[in-house]
Design a protein around this motif. Structure first.
Motif, PDB file in Angstrom:
ATOM      1  N   UNK A   1       0.812  -1.369   0.061  1.00  0.00           N
ATOM      2  CA  UNK A   1       0.066   0.066   0.011  1.00  0.00           C
ATOM      3  C   UNK A   1       0.956   1.250  -0.025  1.00  0.00           C
ATOM      4  N   UNK A   2       1.963   1.218   0.808  1.00  0.00           N
ATOM      5  CA  UNK A   2       2.885   2.555   0.973  1.00  0.00           C
ATOM      6  C   UNK A   2       3.566   2.734  -0.633  1.00  0.00           C
ATOM      7  N   UNK A   3       4.111   1.538  -1.080  1.00  0.00           N
ATOM      8  CA  UNK A   3       4.662   1.814  -2.391  1.00  0.00           C
ATOM      9  C   UNK A   3       3.494   2.490  -3.578  1.00  0.00           C
ATOM     10  N   UNK A   4       2.510   1.738  -3.524  1.00  0.00           N
ATOM     11  CA  UNK A   4       1.434   2.219  -4.322  1.00  0.00           C
ATOM     12  C   UNK A   4       1.085   3.689  -4.213  1.00  0.00           C
TER      13      UNK A   4
ATOM     14  N   UNK B   1      11.328   0.339   2.829  1.00  0.00           N
ATOM     15  CA  UNK B   1      10.064   1.121   2.263  1.00  0.00           C
ATOM     16  C   UNK B   1      10.122   2.406   2.713  1.00  0.00           C
ATOM     17  N   UNK B   2      10.589   2.923   3.999  1.00  0.00           N
ATOM     18  CA  UNK B   2      10.295   4.070   4.666  1.00  0.00           C
ATOM     19  C   UNK B   2      11.443   4.900   3.643  1.00  0.00           C
ATOM     20  N   UNK B   3      12.603   4.354   3.520  1.00  0.00           N
ATOM     21  CA  UNK B   3      13.502   5.145   2.632  1.00  0.00           C
ATOM     22  C   UNK B   3      13.066   5.684   1.313  1.00  0.00           C
ATOM     23  N   UNK B   4      12.345   4.595   0.598  1.00  0.00           N
ATOM     24  CA  UNK B   4      11.779   5.175  -0.709  1.00  0.00           C
ATOM     25  C   UNK B   4      10.704   6.044  -0.630  1.00  0.00           C
ATOM     26  N   UNK B   5      10.126   6.105   0.434  1.00  0.00           N
ATOM     27  CA  UNK B   5       8.942   7.398   0.618  1.00  0.00           C
ATOM     28  C   UNK B   5       9.677   8.664   1.012  1.00  0.00           C
TER      29      UNK B   5
ATOM     30  N   UNK C   1       0.493  15.421  -0.824  1.00  0.00           N
ATOM     31  CA  UNK C   1      -0.450  14.806  -0.091  1.00  0.00           C
ATOM     32  C   UNK C   1      -0.401  13.129  -0.160  1.00  0.00           C
ATOM     33  N   UNK C   2      -0.213  12.545  -1.276  1.00  0.00           N
ATOM     34  CA  UNK C   2       0.126  11.339  -1.378  1.00  0.00           C
ATOM     35  C   UNK C   2       1.158  10.897  -0.593  1.00  0.00           C
ATOM     36  N   UNK C   3       2.313  11.286  -0.737  1.00  0.00           N
ATOM     37  CA  UNK C   3       3.526  10.971   0.030  1.00  0.00           C
ATOM     38  C   UNK C   3       3.286  10.927   1.578  1.00  0.00           C
ATOM     39  N   UNK C   4       2.765  11.950   2.100  1.00  0.00           N
ATOM     40  CA  UNK C   4       2.419  11.923   3.499  1.00  0.00           C
ATOM     41  C   UNK C   4       1.567  10.792   3.708  1.00  0.00           C
ATOM     42  N   UNK C   5       0.675  10.409   2.900  1.00  0.00           N
ATOM     43  CA  UNK C   5      -0.130   9.236   2.855  1.00  0.00           C
ATOM     44  C   UNK C   5       0.314   7.997   3.056  1.00  0.00           C
ATOM     45  N   UNK C   6       1.426   7.775   1.960  1.00  0.00           N
ATOM     46  CA  UNK C   6       2.509   6.567   2.038  1.00  0.00           C
ATOM     47  C   UNK C   6       3.015   6.523   3.151  1.00  0.00           C
ATOM     48  N   UNK C   7       3.766   7.750   3.728  1.00  0.00           N
ATOM     49  CA  UNK C   7       4.577   7.447   4.684  1.00  0.00           C
ATOM     50  C   UNK C   7       3.954   7.046   5.890  1.00  0.00           C
ATOM     51  N   UNK C   8       2.587   7.429   6.035  1.00  0.00           N
ATOM     52  CA  UNK C   8       1.637   6.945   7.260  1.00  0.00           C
ATOM     53  C   UNK C   8       1.486   5.301   7.119  1.00  0.00           C
TER      54      UNK C   8
END
Length: 831
Positions: A560-563, A598-602, A582-589
């Motif tokens: 989900x985070x990567x999507x 995954x955290x590194x990529x976001x 907005x989408x990057x912050x949702x991804x990080x959450x």
């Protein structure tokens, strides 16, 4: 010609004299001829018959004690160095060469032996064959009042040892009994009896030693052996450390090619496979008579065949060691040899098929197995030798173990990303070995998938294209076929084939399974291919479909985070910065705690956003926290390494040059050490921006471009061309700069909007310098909709064409950044 060292004496091969400083040892003609013949064959056992023929010119069958008498006289004259002249029972005599260099890196062992002999009367030196036990024991003769040296390497029976010691004591045949030797030793007073290479005699030898120690209370016994006898005090002789191994190699090479020097990094890389074994190092050094270091490095792949001369070889040493093992020990050793980087007790028992505790303990006592935490490992030469002797029946359980581990690693990766695969780095070589042995398609598929994930996470990437495409999808379970199809799409073979078609097929296979997570992962592969074929707008539309699917179905947090990150990146490509944020912050959450990959990529996506906004200091803030977590966890898979490179570059953009350089240089070293050339090149491309010498900077960048071409990284080639063009542009080499810019434009089109826009703007400046200002203005107008950092570059270029007032105003309004600073430098030529 250099002399031959015999203890504290030197045999001058030209003058045929034995010297020690100014002193000369007086020898008879026969003694001199005997010593000369033995010195011409150092370390070689020469038979009595050979000596009679070559030194005395007698018939080899002559019945005479001439040889024994001459040897006795020589030993008397050599004094404390008499042990250099060794009697080899029933075989002949050997002159052992000993110099101070023999003890390179052995200070710890020398101290340990001396301390043990101060407390105990019986001490064993044990270690692998060729590790240098004999040399260490020989060094003890300088530290004792008297030394009696007896080689027992070929002996298996008590009586053979008794006869050998009797010969060294020069007592008659009537005294050649255990009691007789005890009486003879008692009359010697304080003597160190060295029994060399005593691995084959076994418990019978211990019985003799106990008897002699009881009969002669002033003597001490030092045993050298490849195995530990009894439970008495022992000193382990381990291989040399890397620095000592290099020093020993250099000293031995100096004897065959005086004055030869080495690049230290290349030397360390070449000697690494020899793992600090002195005999292997000396045999390799002898090969330097005819080889150069790079050729030696290449040929060491067949190291057992290379490491031999006319008198000794590593293969013979290992064969003797192997023959000393009983059958269970041989089977456990060969089972462990299938694991290239070590094994656990449970793993070797799974392959061998029986309880391995006792055999493994025996192998450890023989220095063939080394404990490393919860795992055991073999020296590579031992492993190579034992692997060739592994029964074919071991291959099936070994492959089954590897396939089971592959399934575990695949599941962990899909659930938690590369940060969950630390242990996989130890097991990946074993899985590669199993892939070589596996023939069932489903087993091969599971192994290939695990190895592919390992290479994506940790690098360096191996070419698995042929393995992936040889797998028959229709013969595999549908879930496995879907995973293989995704791996095929992800690992495109240097651009061959239709990548979009592969990605579309992967999504179709994923839809045939009942796993929404697998469908979403396949879709993540498809989106970038849509971008490359149709552009960012098409990719954004596909990414929106992906995110809508993910939000409607239950998928893993990582997927989900990567999507969500994927959707944000396509908004970013189209300069739609607010929805990207907005989408990057949702991804990080959505990122799970501890999933640093995954955290590194976001977080890298967030840093890119702030770069587009011209706010590098904000990028520093979002990267800093994750970077500090990485330092604590030491998780340096590819994704975290990319984050560190982004962090270093962001620090440079924010003006923190010293810290940025420090981080980038560290990442270049880490990537090179891991063999990950691509990541190293990426870090170097960022780092070269800080080079103050423009000529040197260009040379470095040209080298990076060439290496990137060799590994197929067209994106890095494009960035390198971009940088080289700018350097030439500054120097006024307009034609050369334009050529670089055109190539960079070709490589960045549809791939990197920022690079494409900046290069287009700088190329327009060249057109303006040639007097074609209207054409240049039209080219810049085509990028009027650029946003963020690209917009600042375009604005500067348009302003300089509009006149001095517009140019000065644009400079005052533009925020500092390496790209805008360089753009101003190029514009000054027109201003």
């Amino acid at each position: 010609m250099p002399g031959v060292a015999i203890g504290s004496w030197t045999w001058d091969t030209d003058s045929q004299e034995l010297r020690r400083g100014e002193a000369r040892l007086q020898l008879t003609v026969l003694e001199r001829d005997l010593l000369a013949f033995l010195a011409d064959n150092p370390g070689v056992t020469v038979s009595r018959a050979e000596l009679l023929r070559h030194v005395w010119s007698y018939s080899p069958k002559a019945r005479t004690r001439a040889v024994a008498n001459a040897v006795a006289r020589l030993r008397a004259k050599l004094g404390d160095d008499a042990s250099s002249l060794v009697t080899v029972y029933a075989k002949g005599y050997r002159l052992e060469i000993h110099t101070d260099t023999d003890l390179v890196g052995r200070q710890r062992e020398v101290v340990a032996i001396r301390e043990a002999l101060q407390i105990h009367r019986f001490v064993t030196l044990y270690g692998l064959g060729g590790v240098g036990k004999t040399r260490l024991a020989r060094s003890m003769r300088h530290r004792s009042q008297g030394t009696l040296w007896v080689g027992v390497g070929s002996m298996t029976m008590q009586q053979e040892v008794i006869c050998a010691v009797a010969g060294a004591l020069e007592v008659g045949a009537e005294a050649a009994t255990a009691e007789g030797i005890g009486a003879a030793l008692q009359g010697l007073g304080r003597v160190l009896l060295v029994l060399d290479e005593a691995e084959q005699v076994g418990d019978g030898l211990l019985q003799l030693v106990d008897l002699w120690l009881a009969r002669a209370p002033d003597i001490q016994v030092l045993l050298t052996s490849r195995v530990v006898h009894g439970d008495g005090p022992c000193v382990h002789v381990a291989p040399l450390d890397a620095a000592s191994a290099a020093e020993l190699f250099r000293q031995r090479v100096e004897l065959v090619r005086p004055g030869l020097t080495f690049d230290e990094a290349q030397l360390a890389s070449t000697l690494a496979p020899l793992e600090g074994l002195p005999l292997a190092l000396e045999l390799a050094a002898a090969r330097m008579r005819v080889l150069d270091l790079d050729e030696l490095h290449r040929r060491l792949d067949a190291r057992l065949e290379l490491l031999r001369d006319r008198t000794k070889s590593m293969e013979a040493v290992l064969r003797t060691t192997w023959d000393l093992l009983d059958t269970p020990e041989q089977r456990v050793l060969s089972a462990g040899a299938l694991f290239p980087t070590g094994f656990t007790l449970q793993e070797v028992e799974h392959v061998a098929g029986f309880d391995a505790v006792d055999p493994l303990e025996a192998l450890a006592r023989a220095s063939l197995v080394v404990r490393d935490g919860s795992r055991f490992r073999l020296l590579e030469m031992v492993r190579h030798f034992a692997e060739q002797r592994a029964p074919k029946a071991f291959l099936t359980p070994f492959v089954s173990w590897a396939v089971t581990r592959a399934d575990v690693h695949n599941e962990r990766y899909y659930a938690h990303g590369p940060s969950s695969l630390d242990v996989f780095r130890d097991e990946a070589p074993a899985l590669r070995e199993a892939l070589r042995l596996a023939h069932v398609p489903a087993e091969r598929a599971r192994l290939v998938l695990a190895i592919d994930l390992h290479d994506r996470a940790f690098g360096p990437a191996r070419d698995l294209y042929e393995d992936l495409h040889a797998l028959p999808l229709d013969e595999l379970p549908v879930e496995l076929a879907a995973e293989v199809a995704m791996a095929r799409a992800f690992e495109k073979h240097h651009g061959e084939g239709d990548a979009l078609e592969l990605a579309t097929a992967a999504l179709a296979w994923a839809r045939r399974t009942d796993s929404p997570d697998r469908v979403a992962r396949a879709w993540l592969i498809l989106v970038p291919e849509q971008w490359l074929r149709h552009g960012a707008a098409e990719a954004l539309e596909e990414a929106q479909h992906l995110v809508q699917y993910v939000l409607q179905h239950t998928v893993r947090p990582r997927t989900k985070a990567l999507s969500l990150r994927e959707l944000a990146l396509w908004h970013l490509q189209l300069n739609q910065l607010q929805p990207a944020r907005e989408w990057l912050l949702k991804s990080l959450a959505c990122v799970e705690a501890g999933d640093l990959g995954t955290q590194s990529q976001v977080v890298r996506g967030l840093a890119m956003l702030y770069e587009r906004l011209g706010q590098p200091s904000e990028g520093v803030k979002v990267l800093e926290e994750t970077y500090q977590e990485l330092l604590q966890h030491e998780d340096w898979s590819r994704a975290p390494r990319s984050l560190a490179i982004s962090f270093g570059g962001t620090l440079l953009d924010a003006g923190q040059v010293e810290r940025g350089r420090e981080i980038l240089e560290r990442e270049v070293a880490r990537a090179r050490a891991a063999g990950d050339v691509q990541q190293a090149l990426l870090a170097e491309l960022v780092l070269v921006e800080t080079e103050p010498d423009p000529d040197k900077a260009e040379r470095i960048t040209v080298r990076i471009r060439e290496q990137a071409q060799r590994v197929g990284r067209t994106d890095l080639v494009g960035i390198a061309e971009f940088n080289i063009g700018a350097m030439r542009h500054v120097r006024g080499e307009l034609q050369a700069a334009e050529t670089c810019y055109d190539h960079a434009l070709q490589l960045s089109a549809g791939r990197d909007e920022l690079v494409h826009t900046v290069v287009s703007a700088w190329r327009a400046l060249i057109v303006a310098e040639r007097g074609q200002r209207e054409e240049a203005a039209a080219a810049l107008a085509a990028h009027a909709s650029a946003a963020g950092l690209a917009a600042s570059v375009v604005a500067l270029c348009r302003a300089v064409l509009s006149g001095p007032e517009a140019w000065e105003q644009a400079k005052r309004q533009t925020a500092p950044h390496p790209l805008t600073d360089r753009t101003q430098q190029l514009c000054e030529r027109l201003a």
